[in-house]
Design a protein around this motif. Sequence first.
Motif, PDB file in Angstrom:
ATOM      1  N   ARG A 126       0.818  -1.217   0.000  1.00 55.05           N
ATOM      2  CA  ARG A 126       0.000   0.000   0.000  1.00 55.05           C
ATOM      3  C   ARG A 126       0.858   1.276   0.000  1.00 55.05           C
ATOM      4  N   ASP A 127       2.173   1.144   0.223  1.00 53.67           N
ATOM      5  CA  ASP A 127       3.057   2.315   0.199  1.00 53.67           C
ATOM      6  C   ASP A 127       3.070   2.940  -1.194  1.00 53.67           C
ATOM      7  N   ALA A 128       2.987   4.262  -1.256  1.00 53.97           N
ATOM      8  CA  ALA A 128       2.986   4.934  -2.561  1.00 53.97           C
ATOM      9  C   ALA A 128       4.298   4.663  -3.311  1.00 53.97           C
ATOM     10  N   ASP A 129       5.400   4.516  -2.558  1.00 48.55           N
ATOM     11  CA  ASP A 129       6.685   4.302  -3.240  1.00 48.55           C
ATOM     12  C   ASP A 129       7.165   2.844  -3.153  1.00 48.55           C
ATOM     13  N   VAL A 130       6.209   1.916  -3.110  1.00 50.17           N
ATOM     14  CA  VAL A 130       6.590   0.504  -3.000  1.00 50.17           C
ATOM     15  C   VAL A 130       7.466   0.066  -4.179  1.00 50.17           C
ATOM     16  N   ALA A 131       7.158   0.563  -5.381  1.00 42.91           N
ATOM     17  CA  ALA A 131       7.925   0.129  -6.561  1.00 42.91           C
ATOM     18  C   ALA A 131       9.383   0.566  -6.434  1.00 42.91           C
ATOM     19  N   GLU A 132       9.596   1.805  -6.030  1.00 46.27           N
ATOM     20  CA  GLU A 132      10.970   2.319  -5.896  1.00 46.27           C
ATOM     21  C   GLU A 132      11.721   1.484  -4.844  1.00 46.27           C
ATOM     22  N   LYS A 133      11.033   1.175  -3.748  1.00 45.18           N
ATOM     23  CA  LYS A 133      11.699   0.408  -2.686  1.00 45.18           C
ATOM     24  C   LYS A 133      12.075  -1.006  -3.172  1.00 45.18           C
ATOM     25  N   VAL A 134      11.161  -1.632  -3.890  1.00 46.67           N
ATOM     26  CA  VAL A 134      11.435  -2.983  -4.395  1.00 46.67           C
ATOM     27  C   VAL A 134      12.611  -2.939  -5.365  1.00 46.67           C
ATOM     28  N   LEU A 135      12.608  -1.960  -6.268  1.00 45.42           N
ATOM     29  CA  LEU A 135      13.673  -1.884  -7.274  1.00 45.42           C
ATOM     30  C   LEU A 135      15.029  -1.589  -6.622  1.00 45.42           C
ATOM     31  N   ALA A 136      15.019  -0.709  -5.616  1.00 46.59           N
ATOM     32  CA  ALA A 136      16.285  -0.386  -4.939  1.00 46.59           C
ATOM     33  C   ALA A 136      16.835  -1.626  -4.237  1.00 46.59           C
ATOM     34  N   ALA A 137      15.971  -2.352  -3.546  1.00 49.05           N
ATOM     35  CA  ALA A 137      16.430  -3.554  -2.827  1.00 49.05           C
ATOM     36  C   ALA A 137      16.912  -4.612  -3.812  1.00 49.05           C
ATOM     37  N   ALA A 138      16.189  -4.759  -4.919  1.00 45.96           N
ATOM     38  CA  ALA A 138      16.579  -5.778  -5.902  1.00 45.96           C
ATOM     39  C   ALA A 138      17.924  -5.431  -6.531  1.00 45.96           C
ATOM     40  N   SER A 139      18.166  -4.151  -6.830  1.00 51.92           N
ATOM     41  CA  SER A 139      19.464  -3.752  -7.417  1.00 51.92           C
ATOM     42  C   SER A 139      20.590  -4.067  -6.454  1.00 51.92           C
ATOM     43  N   GLU A 140      20.360  -3.728  -5.217  1.00 53.91           N
ATOM     44  CA  GLU A 140      21.360  -3.982  -4.173  1.00 53.91           C
ATOM     45  C   GLU A 140      21.676  -5.474  -4.087  1.00 53.91           C
ATOM     46  N   MET A 141      20.632  -6.293  -4.089  1.00 48.11           N
ATOM     47  CA  MET A 141      20.826  -7.743  -3.963  1.00 48.11           C
ATOM     48  C   MET A 141      21.574  -8.300  -5.163  1.00 48.11           C
ATOM     49  N   ALA A 142      21.194  -7.852  -6.357  1.00 47.62           N
ATOM     50  CA  ALA A 142      21.839  -8.377  -7.562  1.00 47.62           C
ATOM     51  C   ALA A 142      23.325  -8.034  -7.554  1.00 47.62           C
ATOM     52  N   GLN A 143      23.663  -6.827  -7.052  1.00 47.30           N
ATOM     53  CA  GLN A 143      25.091  -6.435  -7.004  1.00 47.30           C
ATOM     54  C   GLN A 143      25.875  -7.335  -6.064  1.00 47.30           C
ATOM     55  N   HIS A 144      25.196  -7.721  -4.972  1.00 46.86           N
ATOM     56  CA  HIS A 144      25.910  -8.563  -4.011  1.00 46.86           C
ATOM     57  C   HIS A 144      25.842 -10.044  -4.360  1.00 46.86           C
ATOM     58  N   GLY A 145      25.043 -10.361  -5.347  1.00 50.16           N
ATOM     59  CA  GLY A 145      25.013 -11.748  -5.809  1.00 50.16           C
ATOM     60  C   GLY A 145      26.004 -11.872  -6.949  1.00 50.16           C
ATOM     61  N   ASN A 146      25.562 -12.476  -8.037  1.00 50.39           N
ATOM     62  CA  ASN A 146      26.499 -12.617  -9.156  1.00 50.39           C
ATOM     63  C   ASN A 146      26.142 -11.684 -10.305  1.00 50.39           C
ATOM     64  N   GLY A 147      25.357 -10.644  -9.988  1.00 48.44           N
ATOM     65  CA  GLY A 147      24.992  -9.696 -11.036  1.00 48.44           C
ATOM     66  C   GLY A 147      23.722 -10.097 -11.762  1.00 48.44           C
ATOM     67  N   GLY A 148      23.171 -11.236 -11.418  1.00 48.77           N
ATOM     68  CA  GLY A 148      21.916 -11.635 -12.053  1.00 48.77           C
ATOM     69  C   GLY A 148      22.175 -12.262 -13.412  1.00 48.77           C
ATOM     70  N   LYS A 149      21.436 -13.322 -13.689  1.00 46.77           N
ATOM     71  CA  LYS A 149      21.634 -14.005 -14.978  1.00 46.77           C
ATOM     72  C   LYS A 149      20.382 -13.935 -15.830  1.00 46.77           C
ATOM     73  N   GLY A 150      19.346 -13.291 -15.308  1.00 50.88           N
ATOM     74  CA  GLY A 150      18.052 -13.376 -15.989  1.00 50.88           C
ATOM     75  C   GLY A 150      17.854 -12.339 -17.071  1.00 50.88           C
ATOM     76  N   GLY A 151      18.857 -11.584 -17.467  1.00 50.34           N
ATOM     77  CA  GLY A 151      18.680 -10.561 -18.504  1.00 50.34           C
ATOM     78  C   GLY A 151      18.883  -9.197 -17.898  1.00 50.34           C
ATOM     79  N   SER A 152      18.357  -8.154 -18.576  1.00 49.68           N
ATOM     80  CA  SER A 152      18.666  -6.793 -18.143  1.00 49.68           C
ATOM     81  C   SER A 152      17.753  -6.312 -17.016  1.00 49.68           C
ATOM     82  N   ALA A 153      16.641  -6.990 -16.776  1.00 52.79           N
ATOM     83  CA  ALA A 153      15.687  -6.496 -15.781  1.00 52.79           C
ATOM     84  C   ALA A 153      16.257  -6.591 -14.372  1.00 52.79           C
ATOM     85  N   VAL A 154      15.924  -5.600 -13.555  1.00 61.81           N
ATOM     86  CA  VAL A 154      16.350  -5.638 -12.151  1.00 61.81           C
ATOM     87  C   VAL A 154      15.630  -6.788 -11.430  1.00 61.81           C
ATOM     88  N   VAL A 155      14.344  -6.968 -11.765  1.00 62.12           N
ATOM     89  CA  VAL A 155      13.575  -8.090 -11.199  1.00 62.12           C
ATOM     90  C   VAL A 155      13.119  -8.970 -12.366  1.00 62.12           C
TER      91      VAL A 155
END
Length: 362
Positions: A188-217
């Motif tokens: 219900r947070d107005a900025d839920v999308a920004e929060k999800v994207l920020a957390a996902a970017s952070e996680m992908a950087q600390h993982g292996n950079g992600g293998k699923g293509g260019s999308a953050v999620v």
Amino acid sequence: MTTPRTHTAVAVVGARQPLEAIRVPTASPEADEILIRSQFTASTPLDLHRADGGLLQQPGDIFGSTTVGVKPRYRAHQEYVTAPEWMFGKIPENITAEEAATVPENLITVFNTMATDLGLPTRWPKPEGYVPSNADDPILVWGAGSSVGQFALQVLRWYGYRHVLATASPSHHEYLRGLGASACFDYRDADVAEKVLAAASEMAQHGNGGKGGSAVVPFIIDCIGSRNGSLGPILTKKIAQPSSVVAVMLPVILTHAGPDQAPEYAMDAPEVARSLLGPGAESSGVTVKGVRTFFVYENSPLFKAKLPSEIMPALLAQGVVTPQRFRIVEGGSILEREENALRQMREGGVSGVKLVWRTSDQ
Ligand SMILES: NC(=O)c1ccc[n+]([C@@H]2O[C@H](COP(=O)([O-])OP(=O)(O)OC[C@H]3O[C@@H](n4cnc5c(N)ncnc54)[C@H](OP(=O)(O)O)[C@@H]3O)[C@@H](O)[C@H]2O)c1
């Protein structure tokens, strides 16, 4: 067990009409079928979609969702059920009958969604030390407080996905972290999308950079399928980006059922996506898929051979999957209990629990 000649079932008369208790012949098992006397069942939103929206429903149909309930005799909301033996699983000793009623439909949905719609492997048996190739790709479970969402978290964790993000009401966040969510957000947070994207970017950087293509999620499960409440924000707030796959639970709910409100549904998820994204839909690079667990056993011979009979009981016995928390729905008869469950869903009072009730009066 002495087989009766007839038994009681709950049937639909028409959309938004009171249900009826009817007597139906108790079918003798044929070929690979067995006859069971049912103790408990659960009501799910599909029952409400059928009762109030007339979805996949003919007058006189018996109620209750099973994953392949194409024949009335397979349906769940009756005292006796006759169905092929491979559709049943033995309840492990650590699980009560009430708990067991919370599991099958949506645990099966999660396996089907992963394999059929997201293209994520569901290897069985899972090899020792198995790490999926997308282990570090962020996966969003939108609506993780739902029954589908809770099982999705547990199954994804077990297969080794390390970055599973969840949206749910804050009151569920701690519980959902315990089921496998790496991070939780209030949808219900107005900025839920920004929060999800920020957390996902952070996680992908600390993982292996992600293998699923260019999308953050790269992988998103929309467990709710609400045009404006879930698919809308996922698409229009750009959580889904080029190369993301969004698996949406059908039906897409255009208007929610309410005490005085008939629901409206759509079964074509890509079409709903086009209505949300407008002319940019084709070039968005996002793949939207409508989940249809009805076809799970046609989609996968492995699931037909093993999912109800072997995989579900094993995951429950090993504690990989915890049954959902539930609320017992009371009532003087099978019909009253079913009606009471539908009323609770219509009034929107179901949050994080499964509605479970007795199918038999004895
Ligand atoms: N097509 C298929 O194969 C298939 C299979 C299974 C289920 N389904 C469909 O999937 C849907 C969910 O089923 P279910 O049994 O999992 O439902 P459920 O457990 O009854 O879902 C209730 C939960 O939905 C959450 N919710 C409601 N609106 C939301 C929103 N806008 N964003 C995030 N969360 C929201 C609430 O979460 P909070 O408590 O956190 O607020 C609530 O706890 C139903 O429409 C069902 O028919 C489809």
